[in-house]
Design a protein around this motif. Sequence first.
Motif, short mmCIF file in Angstrom:
data_model
loop_
_atom_site.label_atom_id
_atom_site.label_comp_id
_atom_site.label_asym_id
_atom_site.label_seq_id
_atom_site.Cartn_x
_atom_site.Cartn_y
_atom_site.Cartn_z
N THR A 48 9.09 2.29 7.62
CA THR A 48 7.66 2.39 7.35
C THR A 48 7.38 2.04 5.88
N PRO A 49 6.12 1.67 5.59
CA PRO A 49 5.77 1.44 4.18
C PRO A 49 6.10 2.65 3.31
N GLU A 50 6.01 3.85 3.90
CA GLU A 50 6.32 5.06 3.13
C GLU A 50 7.80 5.09 2.72
N ASP A 51 8.68 4.58 3.61
CA ASP A 51 10.11 4.52 3.26
C ASP A 51 10.32 3.70 1.98
N ILE A 52 9.60 2.57 1.90
CA ILE A 52 9.75 1.71 0.71
C ILE A 52 9.07 2.37 -0.49
N GLY A 53 7.92 3.00 -0.24
CA GLY A 53 7.22 3.70 -1.33
C GLY A 53 8.12 4.76 -1.96
N LEU A 85 0.84 -1.21 0.00
CA LEU A 85 0.00 0.00 0.00
C LEU A 85 0.87 1.26 0.00
N GLY A 86 1.97 1.23 0.75
CA GLY A 86 2.90 2.37 0.74
C GLY A 86 3.43 2.63 -0.67
N VAL A 87 3.67 1.55 -1.41
CA VAL A 87 4.16 1.68 -2.79
C VAL A 87 3.04 2.24 -3.68
N VAL A 88 1.83 1.71 -3.53
CA VAL A 88 0.71 2.19 -4.35
C VAL A 88 0.48 3.68 -4.12
N GLU A 89 0.55 4.12 -2.87
CA GLU A 89 0.34 5.54 -2.56
C GLU A 89 1.41 6.41 -3.23
N ALA A 90 2.65 5.95 -3.17
CA ALA A 90 3.75 6.73 -3.77
C ALA A 90 3.58 6.79 -5.29
N LEU A 91 3.12 5.69 -5.89
CA LEU A 91 2.94 5.69 -7.36
C LEU A 91 1.76 6.58 -7.76
N GLY A 112 14.33 -3.48 5.51
CA GLY A 112 14.80 -3.97 6.81
C GLY A 112 13.60 -4.31 7.68
N ILE A 113 13.56 -3.75 8.87
CA ILE A 113 12.45 -4.03 9.80
C ILE A 113 11.39 -2.96 9.60
N ILE A 114 10.27 -3.38 9.03
CA ILE A 114 9.24 -2.41 8.62
C ILE A 114 7.95 -2.68 9.40
N LYS A 115 7.35 -1.59 9.87
CA LYS A 115 6.14 -1.69 10.70
C LYS A 115 4.93 -2.04 9.82
N THR A 116 4.52 -3.30 9.83
CA THR A 116 3.33 -3.75 9.08
C THR A 116 2.69 -4.89 9.86
N ASP A 117 1.60 -5.43 9.32
CA ASP A 117 0.96 -6.59 9.96
C ASP A 117 1.94 -7.76 10.09
N MET A 118 2.84 -7.88 9.13
CA MET A 118 3.77 -9.02 9.12
C MET A 118 4.67 -9.04 10.36
N THR A 119 5.03 -7.86 10.85
CA THR A 119 5.97 -7.79 11.98
C THR A 119 5.26 -7.51 13.30
N GLU A 120 3.92 -7.48 13.25
CA GLU A 120 3.18 -7.09 14.45
C GLU A 120 3.44 -8.03 15.64
#
Length: 251
Positions: free
Chosen positions: A216-221, A17-23, A186-194
């Motif tokens: 954050t997802p925004e960092d990857i976006g 979602l972070g990527v979709v928002e950036a795109l 790296g270590i990104i705050k998402t459901d996967m790491t919750e």
Amino acid sequence: MDKRIAIVTGGRRGIGLGVVEALAALGYHTVATGVSPEAGEGLEKLGDKVSYFRADSASTGDRKRLLEAVEREYGRLDLLVNNAGVAPKVRADLLEMSEESFDRVISTNLRGTFFMTQEAAGLLIRTAEESPDKPMIVNIGSMSAYTSSVNRGEYCISKAGVSMVTTLFADRLAPYGINVYEIRPGIIKTDMTEKVTEKYDRLIAGGVTPIRRWGTPEDIGRAVAAIAGGALPFSTGEVINVDGGFHLRSL
Ligand SMILES: NC(=O)c1ccc[n+]([C@@H]2O[C@H](COP(=O)([O-])OP(=O)(O)OC[C@H]3O[C@@H](n4cnc5c(N)ncnc54)[C@H](OP(=O)(O)O)[C@@H]3O)[C@@H](O)[C@H]2O)c1
């Protein structure tokens, strides 16, 4: 229609979602996939900048349906982001990990990434032949490609494999002007790491990443947007660590 079209697998939430928002901010129209029946709140907020297509990256039929739909609807593909991924349901020690968990993780993370890219290659090549802006591929790998975690070995193996998928398609598609990149979060705050929040809070505070914060997802976006915006035209097969410096060695 000359709007640029992207596919982001697993684009409903988290990093995708972070990527979709950036795109969306860059002017792309994105077809985001997921396995859930509904698009979800995150995508709905983006209105007509995005469409949701339910497609399991591990399914041959779903991958084919997705690419046929994109070709029919838009006639082009400018960016494929292979992001869909799963962690093992249970973190089992390497000496006890089940074949079932191995197959599940490899099916989405590695087979899904490889065969999605293979399925998309035809449309990417046709787009490259017709468009002055060349299409690109971004694989979302992981620091687990080179870091041993003995309680989720199947995940590490899948991400090490994704790294070679990046290399192989970079080589194969270079003659068409299609560059392939890998982002290693790296270590990104998402459901996967919750479920492992406390563990990672402790490690980050202790300096496991020189930049002492969660990603954050925004960092990857932002990293995908830099690539999609054309920042690296003379690089392919390149790995970009977006990990707060986790990959550094220090003494
Ligand atoms: N979080 C991290 O710290 C981290 C670090 C390094 C790398 N990564 C990688 O980054 C990617 C995204 O991770 P995340 O943390 O954002 O995970 P997440 O929050 O669990 O989200 C995963 C997304 O992938 C989708 N998905 C899962 N299996 C799928 C399949 N078979 N076909 C299509 N879509 C599927 C999910 O769809 P639904 O929403 O429909 O369930 C969801 O949208 C993964 O490849 C992961 O390995 C994550």
